[in-house]
Write a protein that holds these residues in place. Structure first.
Motif, PDB file in Angstrom:
ATOM      1  N   ARG A 209     -42.955  18.102 -15.774  1.00 37.20           N
ATOM      2  CA  ARG A 209     -42.515  17.385 -14.570  1.00 37.20           C
ATOM      3  C   ARG A 209     -41.001  17.321 -14.417  1.00 37.20           C
ATOM      4  NH1 ARG A 209     -44.236  11.722 -14.189  1.00 37.20           N
ATOM      5  NH2 ARG A 209     -44.682  11.666 -16.434  1.00 37.20           N
ATOM      6  N   PHE A 210     -40.291  17.174 -15.541  1.00 40.76           N
ATOM      7  CA  PHE A 210     -38.863  16.867 -15.470  1.00 40.76           C
ATOM      8  C   PHE A 210     -37.946  17.999 -15.926  1.00 40.76           C
ATOM      9  CE2 PHE A 210     -40.956  12.675 -16.253  1.00 40.76           C
ATOM     10  CZ  PHE A 210     -40.700  12.121 -15.002  1.00 40.76           C
ATOM     11  N   GLY A 211     -38.475  19.068 -16.473  1.00 38.61           N
ATOM     12  CA  GLY A 211     -37.638  20.183 -16.874  1.00 38.61           C
ATOM     13  C   GLY A 211     -37.269  20.189 -18.350  1.00 38.61           C
ATOM     14  N   ASN A 212     -36.229  20.959 -18.694  1.00 39.53           N
ATOM     15  CA  ASN A 212     -35.877  21.191 -20.097  1.00 39.53           C
ATOM     16  C   ASN A 212     -35.153  20.027 -20.763  1.00 39.53           C
ATOM     17  OD1 ASN A 212     -36.974  23.752 -20.031  1.00 39.53           O
ATOM     18  ND2 ASN A 212     -35.041  24.741 -19.486  1.00 39.53           N
ATOM     19  N   LEU A 213     -34.580  19.139 -19.976  1.00 42.05           N
ATOM     20  CA  LEU A 213     -33.859  17.984 -20.514  1.00 42.05           C
ATOM     21  C   LEU A 213     -34.403  16.716 -19.875  1.00 42.05           C
ATOM     22  CD1 LEU A 213     -30.187  19.307 -20.258  1.00 42.05           C
ATOM     23  CD2 LEU A 213     -31.555  19.175 -22.346  1.00 42.05           C
ATOM     24  N   LEU A 214     -34.764  15.760 -20.688  1.00 39.83           N
ATOM     25  CA  LEU A 214     -35.225  14.485 -20.145  1.00 39.83           C
ATOM     26  C   LEU A 214     -34.918  13.373 -21.124  1.00 39.83           C
ATOM     27  CD1 LEU A 214     -38.141  13.401 -21.586  1.00 39.83           C
ATOM     28  CD2 LEU A 214     -38.957  15.472 -20.463  1.00 39.83           C
TER      29      LEU A 214
ATOM     30  N   HIS B 268     -27.854  10.746 -15.128  1.00 34.22           N
ATOM     31  CA  HIS B 268     -28.252  11.785 -14.168  1.00 34.22           C
ATOM     32  C   HIS B 268     -29.444  12.610 -14.674  1.00 34.22           C
ATOM     33  CE1 HIS B 268     -24.809  10.821 -11.782  1.00 34.22           C
ATOM     34  NE2 HIS B 268     -23.927  11.201 -12.713  1.00 34.22           N
ATOM     35  N   LEU B 269     -29.889  12.341 -15.903  1.00 26.75           N
ATOM     36  CA  LEU B 269     -31.033  13.079 -16.429  1.00 26.75           C
ATOM     37  C   LEU B 269     -32.337  12.414 -16.003  1.00 26.75           C
ATOM     38  CD1 LEU B 269     -29.978  14.024 -20.084  1.00 26.75           C
ATOM     39  CD2 LEU B 269     -29.841  15.415 -18.008  1.00 26.75           C
ATOM     40  N   PRO B 270     -33.354  13.231 -15.685  1.00 30.56           N
ATOM     41  CA  PRO B 270     -34.647  12.652 -15.293  1.00 30.56           C
ATOM     42  C   PRO B 270     -35.433  12.189 -16.504  1.00 30.56           C
ATOM     43  CG  PRO B 270     -34.806  15.033 -15.329  1.00 30.56           C
ATOM     44  CD  PRO B 270     -33.360  14.699 -15.636  1.00 30.56           C
ATOM     45  N   GLY B 271     -36.547  11.531 -16.240  1.00 31.19           N
ATOM     46  CA  GLY B 271     -37.421  11.077 -17.314  1.00 31.19           C
ATOM     47  C   GLY B 271     -38.416  10.056 -16.818  1.00 31.19           C
TER      48      GLY B 271
ATOM     49  N   ASP C 222     -27.988  25.794 -15.659  1.00 32.84           N
ATOM     50  CA  ASP C 222     -27.318  24.605 -15.155  1.00 32.84           C
ATOM     51  C   ASP C 222     -28.278  23.415 -15.105  1.00 32.84           C
ATOM     52  OD1 ASP C 222     -25.154  26.208 -14.836  1.00 32.84           O
ATOM     53  OD2 ASP C 222     -25.304  26.380 -12.651  1.00 32.84           O
ATOM     54  N   ARG C 223     -27.716  22.245 -15.391  1.00 32.40           N
ATOM     55  CA  ARG C 223     -28.529  21.042 -15.287  1.00 32.40           C
ATOM     56  C   ARG C 223     -28.911  20.806 -13.836  1.00 32.40           C
ATOM     57  NH1 ARG C 223     -25.975  16.543 -16.158  1.00 32.40           N
ATOM     58  NH2 ARG C 223     -23.885  17.289 -16.660  1.00 32.40           N
ATOM     59  N   ARG C 224     -30.069  20.188 -13.647  1.00 29.98           N
ATOM     60  CA  ARG C 224     -30.580  19.925 -12.303  1.00 29.98           C
ATOM     61  C   ARG C 224     -29.541  19.184 -11.461  1.00 29.98           C
ATOM     62  NH1 ARG C 224     -36.905  17.927 -12.390  1.00 29.98           N
ATOM     63  NH2 ARG C 224     -37.829  19.929 -12.999  1.00 29.98           N
ATOM     64  N   GLY C 225     -29.297  19.723 -10.264  1.00 31.87           N
ATOM     65  CA  GLY C 225     -28.403  19.046  -9.338  1.00 31.87           C
ATOM     66  C   GLY C 225     -26.934  19.206  -9.654  1.00 31.87           C
ATOM     67  N   THR C 226     -26.584  20.032 -10.660  1.00 29.00           N
ATOM     68  CA  THR C 226     -25.183  20.230 -11.025  1.00 29.00           C
ATOM     69  C   THR C 226     -24.935  21.712 -11.274  1.00 29.00           C
ATOM     70  OG1 THR C 226     -25.376  20.119 -13.450  1.00 29.00           O
ATOM     71  CG2 THR C 226     -25.326  18.017 -12.259  1.00 29.00           C
ATOM     72  N   ARG C 227     -23.675  22.026 -11.522  1.00 26.02           N
ATOM     73  CA  ARG C 227     -23.309  23.386 -11.928  1.00 26.02           C
ATOM     74  C   ARG C 227     -22.868  23.401 -13.379  1.00 26.02           C
ATOM     75  NH1 ARG C 227     -19.881  25.816  -6.730  1.00 26.02           N
ATOM     76  NH2 ARG C 227     -21.588  25.631  -5.191  1.00 26.02           N
TER      77      ARG C 227
ATOM     78  N   ALA D 277     -38.733   1.753 -28.263  1.00 30.78           N
ATOM     79  CA  ALA D 277     -38.814   0.304 -28.415  1.00 30.78           C
ATOM     80  C   ALA D 277     -37.461  -0.351 -28.150  1.00 30.78           C
ATOM     81  CB  ALA D 277     -39.306  -0.047 -29.816  1.00 30.78           C
ATOM     82  N   PHE D 278     -37.503  -1.490 -27.459  1.00 28.33           N
ATOM     83  CA  PHE D 278     -36.315  -2.302 -27.202  1.00 28.33           C
ATOM     84  C   PHE D 278     -35.187  -1.510 -26.539  1.00 28.33           C
ATOM     85  CE2 PHE D 278     -38.518  -4.373 -30.753  1.00 28.33           C
ATOM     86  CZ  PHE D 278     -38.698  -5.650 -30.198  1.00 28.33           C
ATOM     87  N   GLY D 279     -35.571  -0.663 -25.579  1.00 30.05           N
ATOM     88  CA  GLY D 279     -34.587   0.043 -24.777  1.00 30.05           C
ATOM     89  C   GLY D 279     -33.936   1.232 -25.448  1.00 30.05           C
ATOM     90  N   HIS D 280     -34.418   1.630 -26.627  1.00 28.93           N
ATOM     91  CA  HIS D 280     -33.862   2.763 -27.366  1.00 28.93           C
ATOM     92  C   HIS D 280     -34.038   4.045 -26.555  1.00 28.93           C
ATOM     93  CE1 HIS D 280     -34.296   5.667 -31.003  1.00 28.93           C
ATOM     94  NE2 HIS D 280     -33.042   5.605 -30.629  1.00 28.93           N
ATOM     95  N   GLN D 281     -32.936   4.691 -26.181  1.00 31.56           N
ATOM     96  CA  GLN D 281     -32.976   5.895 -25.362  1.00 31.56           C
ATOM     97  C   GLN D 281     -33.074   7.143 -26.243  1.00 31.56           C
ATOM     98  OE1 GLN D 281     -32.628   5.836 -21.545  1.00 31.56           O
ATOM     99  NE2 GLN D 281     -33.610   4.040 -22.428  1.00 31.56           N
ATOM    100  N   ILE D 282     -34.006   8.031 -25.893  1.00 33.64           N
ATOM    101  CA  ILE D 282     -34.262   9.233 -26.683  1.00 33.64           C
ATOM    102  C   ILE D 282     -34.161  10.455 -25.776  1.00 33.64           C
ATOM    103  CG2 ILE D 282     -35.919  10.444 -28.158  1.00 33.64           C
ATOM    104  CD1 ILE D 282     -37.153   7.637 -28.698  1.00 33.64           C
ATOM    105  N   LEU D 283     -33.387  11.434 -26.199  1.00 31.12           N
ATOM    106  CA  LEU D 283     -33.214  12.680 -25.452  1.00 31.12           C
ATOM    107  C   LEU D 283     -34.193  13.716 -25.982  1.00 31.12           C
ATOM    108  CD1 LEU D 283     -31.525  14.493 -23.473  1.00 31.12           C
ATOM    109  CD2 LEU D 283     -30.082  15.037 -25.455  1.00 31.12           C
ATOM    110  N   SER D 284     -35.012  14.274 -25.083  1.00 29.75           N
ATOM    111  CA  SER D 284     -35.955  15.329 -25.467  1.00 29.75           C
ATOM    112  C   SER D 284     -35.470  16.654 -24.889  1.00 29.75           C
ATOM    113  CB  SER D 284     -37.363  15.004 -24.958  1.00 29.75           C
ATOM    114  OG  SER D 284     -38.302  15.953 -25.429  1.00 29.75           O
ATOM    115  N   VAL D 285     -35.399  17.678 -25.743  1.00 29.06           N
ATOM    116  CA  VAL D 285     -34.774  18.950 -25.377  1.00 29.06           C
ATOM    117  C   VAL D 285     -35.731  20.110 -25.609  1.00 29.06           C
ATOM    118  CG1 VAL D 285     -32.856  20.522 -25.851  1.00 29.06           C
ATOM    119  CG2 VAL D 285     -32.503  18.047 -26.017  1.00 29.06           C
ATOM    120  N   THR D 286     -35.909  20.953 -24.578  1.00 33.57           N
ATOM    121  CA  THR D 286     -36.639  22.210 -24.759  1.00 33.57           C
ATOM    122  C   THR D 286     -35.822  23.399 -24.261  1.00 33.57           C
ATOM    123  OG1 THR D 286     -37.775  21.941 -22.622  1.00 33.57           O
ATOM    124  CG2 THR D 286     -38.908  21.112 -24.595  1.00 33.57           C
ATOM    125  N   ASP D 287     -34.569  23.186 -23.927  1.00 37.62           N
ATOM    126  CA  ASP D 287     -33.683  24.278 -23.524  1.00 37.62           C
ATOM    127  C   ASP D 287     -33.411  25.171 -24.743  1.00 37.62           C
ATOM    128  OD1 ASP D 287     -31.401  25.064 -21.297  1.00 37.62           O
ATOM    129  OD2 ASP D 287     -30.696  25.344 -23.360  1.00 37.62           O
TER     130      ASP D 287
END
Length: 525
Positions: A69-74, A37-40, A390-395, A79-89
């Motif tokens: 563009r995507f807010g505080n959490l994205l 549910h997180l953008p990116g 609150d995260r985008r689209g949620t409470r 490489a090779f599908g490695h998912q990385i969470l970027s945080v500015t909250d």
């Protein structure tokens, strides 16, 4: 028989590789599901994700664009599908670096980098007990009281560097002279950290080539080679890649040279028995005498390597950027010149209490040009972190982070956030630090350049005082001496001839940054 053995070994290797691949795929699927549910940004490449863009673009620029563009959490793809969470909250960052610091250790790739270059010192160690032990070991040398007693060395080194620049001018007949500022900033930092921490003189400021400084620069240079890109993209997944190729040779060379120097200094200090000083060596000798048994030499050498490297790289980068910013702001030059020249005394107390504009200029340099652009961590377990909104689209004002998730904190995004710093957040304006109504939503943590929490930079006071002392070099020359000639992104800093004084040096300055492999650097703590 031999073929049969080879066949069995091949099957074992294939089975082991398949198990690792399956485990990695399941890990990626779990993280992707948790963050669905997180953008990116969509991956630019099926193989390399966003790694090529991160490698080739201006450092930090992609994070600024993404979070705009995507807010505080994205979430973005490596490489090779490695998912990385970027945080500015801000609340999440306070937790990750504060209460949850030991639940978010450095990533395995970063730890392997520090182990390969510096050994198992304070930048490598994880775990509350082990980290606090090493921090207590180094703290007596780097606290405010010790730095106060070392300030005379900083002033001495600054005066020596000014004298060396004057000699360069004189050899050029007193005419405008070009000097490589970044190189000299590095020489100053290396000489100063070794004099202050170990009573050892590299004599880098003599101007002669120095192999150690060149090797340290080579670790974080901007090579723009495919081999460097592959290493940068893959070391998060395969840390052992750091040991191959030319970069691997350079890593081993730096560790060997730093180790040889540290070992020699330690042995000479033990023979001399000088445990009464304020240096790191003196403190280590006192600890050894108090324990009545020899300290582990590899532990000692790892700490010494770390102090040298951290003291060299961070200080040289910030100092060079500060000289650059002073050069492009002539009005600031004049004000700094007046403040420093009217200072009643050259002392630690003077630096800390009587030079507010110099202090503000340094803080503004750290804000816009942090020596560390990205702070990388890894979730040691499944963790729930609080959010400031609150995260985008949620409470939901929290986020569940799966075990093994790579978390990046883009420092430059936090330190140029318009909500905190105002509409002029991208401008270099030291006066903002002197304004009483300066807003802050970070609860006093406006600067992340030295990190915060239990793993904040232990050498912050040492570095700040050292840079302030060196920045007073401006007062050695005439008002408005520094100027810059460039039409595009800055590559040179010049000091022009002043009509109110003698001919002054013209500085060439390649701005330091985290280009190329600079993401391997870290705050000292």
């Amino acid at each position: 028989m031999l073929l049969h053995i080879v066949y069995k070994l091949s099957l074992i290797f294939a089975g082991f590789s398949l198990a690792l691949l399956t485990r990695y795929i399941l890990h990626c699927v779990a993280i992707r599901r948790a963050f669905r549910h997180l953008p990116g940004p969509p991956p630019s490449s099926l193989v390399w994700g966003e790694e090529w863009k991160l490698y080739t673009r201006i450092p930090g620029s992609l994070y600024t664009d993404w979070h705009g563009r995507f807010g505080n959490l994205l979430v973005f793809t490596g490489a090779f599908g490695h998912q990385i969470l970027s945080v500015t909250d801000s609340r999440a960052i306070s937790y990750i670096l504060g209460d949850g610091a030991y639940q978010f250790p450095k990533t395995q790739g970063v730890r392997t980098w520090f182990q390969a270059t510096l050994g198992e010192g304070i930048l490598w160690v994880e775990g509350r007990k082990q980290h606090e032990h090493q921090r207590r070991f180094l703290a007596p040398t780097l606290n405010q009281q010790s730095v106060r007693q070392l300030a005379d060395i900083f002033f001495e080194m600054s005066a020596y560097m000014a004298n060396q620049w004057t000699k360069v001018i004189e050899r050029n007949g007193g005419q405008e002279t070009e000097i490589e500022v970044t190189d000299w900033a590095g020489r100053f930092a290396l000489d100063t950290i070794c004099r202050a921490a170990f009573t050892y003189d590299f004599d880098c400021l003599s101007g002669h080539p120095n192999e150690l400084a060149s090797a340290l620069d080579g670790l974080t240079n901007n090579e723009h080679r495919l081999s460097s890109f592959y290493m940068r993209a893959l070391f998060w997944l395969i840390p052992s890649i750091l040991f191959i190729g030319k970069k691997g040779q350079m890593i081993r060379k730096v560790k060997f040279e730093l180790g040889a120097i540290a070992s020699r200094m330690w042995k000479e200090a033990r023979v001399a028995g000088d445990q009464d000083g304020n240096t790191l060596l003196a403190n280590m000798l006192r600890l050894e005498l108090g324990s009545n048994e020899p300290m582990d030499e590899e532990f000692i050498i790892s700490q010494m390597r770390t102090v040298i490297s951290a003291g060299y790289e961070t200080v040289s980068a910030v100092l060079a950027w500060m000289l650059y910013e002073v050069a492009v702001h002539p009005e600031l030059q004049s004000k700094l010149q007046q403040e420093v020249s009217s200072s009643p005394d050259h002392s630690f107390e003077d630096l800390m209490n009587c030079l507010p504009l110099l202090d503000a200029t340094l803080k503004e340099t750290l804000r816009l040009h942090p020596p560390i652009l990205e702070n990388h961590h890894e979730a040691a377990q499944e963790i729930v972190i609080p959010l400031s909104e609150d995260r985008r689209g949620t409470r939901d004002n929290y986020l569940v982070i799966p075990k093994g998730t790579t978390v990046v904190i883009p420092v430059n995004v936090m330190q140029t956030d318009e909500k905190i710093w105002g509409k002029d957040s991208a401008m270099f304006r030291p006066e903002r630090w002197l304004e009483n109504d300066r807003p802050s939503t970070l609860k006093g943590h406006e600067l992340l350049a030295f990190s915060i929490g239990p793993r904040s930079c232990i050498g912050k006071t040492f570095a700040m005082v050292e840079i302030k002392v060196m920045s007073q070099l401006r007062a050695t020359f005439t008002t408005d001496a520094f100027s810059v000639c460039y039409d595009h992104p800055p590559t040179k800093v010049f000091v022009s001839m002043s009509q109110r004084g003698p001919a002054l040096p013209k500085f060439r300055h390649t701005p330091p940054s985290s280009w190329g492999d600079g993401q391997f650097t870290s705050t000292f703590g």
